[in-house]
Design a protein around this motif. Structure first.
Motif, short mmCIF file in Angstrom:
data_model
loop_
_atom_site.label_atom_id
_atom_site.label_comp_id
_atom_site.label_asym_id
_atom_site.label_seq_id
_atom_site.Cartn_x
_atom_site.Cartn_y
_atom_site.Cartn_z
N LYS A 109 0.82 -1.21 0.00
CA LYS A 109 0.00 0.00 0.00
C LYS A 109 0.85 1.26 0.00
O LYS A 109 0.53 2.24 -0.68
N HIS A 110 1.97 1.24 0.75
CA HIS A 110 2.81 2.43 0.85
C HIS A 110 4.10 2.31 0.03
O HIS A 110 4.95 3.19 0.09
N GLY A 111 4.25 1.20 -0.70
CA GLY A 111 5.38 1.06 -1.61
C GLY A 111 6.72 0.96 -0.91
O GLY A 111 7.71 1.51 -1.41
N LEU A 112 6.77 0.23 0.21
CA LEU A 112 8.02 0.14 0.97
C LEU A 112 8.37 -1.32 1.26
O LEU A 112 7.49 -2.17 1.40
N ILE A 113 9.68 -1.58 1.34
CA ILE A 113 10.18 -2.87 1.79
C ILE A 113 11.05 -2.62 3.02
O ILE A 113 11.87 -1.70 3.03
N CYS A 114 10.85 -3.44 4.04
CA CYS A 114 11.63 -3.31 5.27
C CYS A 114 12.34 -4.63 5.53
O CYS A 114 11.72 -5.70 5.52
N TYR A 115 13.66 -4.55 5.76
CA TYR A 115 14.48 -5.73 6.05
C TYR A 115 14.95 -5.64 7.50
O TYR A 115 15.42 -4.60 7.95
N LYS A 116 14.85 -6.77 8.20
CA LYS A 116 15.35 -6.82 9.57
C LYS A 116 16.03 -8.16 9.82
O LYS A 116 15.41 -9.22 9.70
N HIS A 117 17.31 -8.09 10.17
CA HIS A 117 18.08 -9.28 10.47
C HIS A 117 17.97 -9.57 11.97
O HIS A 117 18.01 -8.66 12.80
N ILE A 118 17.84 -10.86 12.31
CA ILE A 118 17.59 -11.23 13.69
C ILE A 118 18.73 -10.84 14.61
O ILE A 118 18.54 -10.53 15.78
N ASN A 119 19.95 -10.80 14.08
CA ASN A 119 21.12 -10.51 14.93
C ASN A 119 21.45 -9.02 15.00
O ASN A 119 22.46 -8.65 15.59
N GLN A 120 20.64 -8.18 14.39
CA GLN A 120 20.91 -6.75 14.39
C GLN A 120 19.69 -5.98 14.85
O GLN A 120 18.57 -6.28 14.44
N GLU A 121 19.90 -5.01 15.68
CA GLU A 121 18.81 -4.14 16.13
C GLU A 121 18.67 -2.98 15.15
O GLU A 121 18.70 -1.81 15.53
N THR A 122 18.55 -3.31 13.87
CA THR A 122 18.47 -2.30 12.82
C THR A 122 17.48 -2.75 11.76
O THR A 122 17.42 -3.93 11.41
N CYS A 123 16.70 -1.79 11.26
CA CYS A 123 15.82 -2.03 10.12
C CYS A 123 16.32 -1.22 8.94
O CYS A 123 16.85 -0.11 9.10
N TYR A 124 16.12 -1.78 7.75
CA TYR A 124 16.55 -1.10 6.53
C TYR A 124 15.36 -0.96 5.60
O TYR A 124 14.66 -1.94 5.30
N LEU A 125 15.13 0.27 5.14
CA LEU A 125 13.99 0.58 4.29
C LEU A 125 14.43 0.78 2.85
O LEU A 125 15.53 1.29 2.59
N ARG A 126 13.54 0.40 1.94
CA ARG A 126 13.77 0.67 0.52
C ARG A 126 12.42 0.84 -0.15
O ARG A 126 11.44 0.18 0.21
N LYS A 127 12.36 1.75 -1.12
CA LYS A 127 11.13 1.93 -1.88
C LYS A 127 10.98 0.80 -2.90
O LYS A 127 11.94 0.37 -3.52
#
Length: 228
Positions: A109-127
């Motif tokens: 709906k918002h045209g976004l992809i979010c990646y989250k690795h289990i060993n990292q407290e970080t999320c990565y966004l991409r359109k």
């Protein structure tokens, strides 16, 4: 002759003649049982409609599609995708051979992809790009056909690698994201990424996520940090 009951102030009830002719009937209003039956029927109808509405609301909007694919060595890799058509969401759960699990959320709906690795407290966004929509559409179509288990053969699967550079100074406030993204990245730092041709010799790839789609396409998404 019609006979009624009339209350007397001194003697209680006494009968009196209401009419001179006709059969003997009671002047008491009839059909009390009719109103009881009608009320009970209406109550049953209301309860039935409530139950149907409850079942309709509780009808599951999400469907789990399990994907099994052979890697280049012939080893089977299991993935699962939670397809939520009502909210236009597809959530991948990917477990690597090292038993590390990553989550990839496609917010169509918002045209976004979010990646989250289990060993990292970080999320990565991409359109999302056109190819992303096409890949996810193949998964939506597959779930509509009620296929809960997919097996992709290694010799029929196309494989490609995408490099995403993490943009410096692009940290995102979690409160600006939509609900599903907030839930995934609630206690993580969030950064924007952009597609690159490759990290270059001076940059190191620090993790990759393999995602396979029903269209026999597997994409290895690899991350590295761009120069500040």
């Amino acid at each position: 002759m019609v006979r009624c009951w009339k209350r007397s102030e001194t003697t209680g009830l006494e009968d009196s003649q209401c009419m001179d002719e006709g059969p003997t009937v009671s002047c008491q209003f009839p059909h009390k049982s009719f109103w009881v039956i009608l009320s009970a029927t209406l109550l049953l109808v209301i309860i039935a409609l409530g139950v149907m509405g409850h079942l309709w609301v509780k009808q599951p909007d999400a469907q789990v599609v399990r994907i099994t694919v052979q890697d280049l060595t012939g080893t089977l890799i299991n993935q699962s995708a939670l397809v939520d058509k009502h909210n236009d969401l597809v959530t991948y759960s990917v477990t690597s051979q090292a038993n590390h699990t990553s989550t990839v959320l496609f917010d169509i709906k918002h045209g976004l992809i979010c990646y989250k690795h289990i060993n990292q407290e970080t999320c990565y966004l991409r359109k999302m790009e056109r190819s992303d929509y096409e890949n996810v559409q193949s998964l939506l179509q597959q779930s509509m056909e009620k296929e809960n288990q997919l097996v992709l053969l290694g010799n029929e699967t196309q494989r490609q690698t995408e490099f995403l550079g993490v943009m410096g100074g692009s940290q995102v406030d979690v409160s600006t994201l939509e609900g599903p993204l907030q839930a995934l990245c609630q206690h993580s730092s969030i950064h924007w990424t952009r597609r690159q041709d490759g990290p270059g010799k001076q940059r190191l790839v620090y993790f990759c996520i393999d995602i396979c789609f029903p269209s026999n396409i597997c994409v290895s998404v690899c991350f590295y940090y761009l120069p500040e």
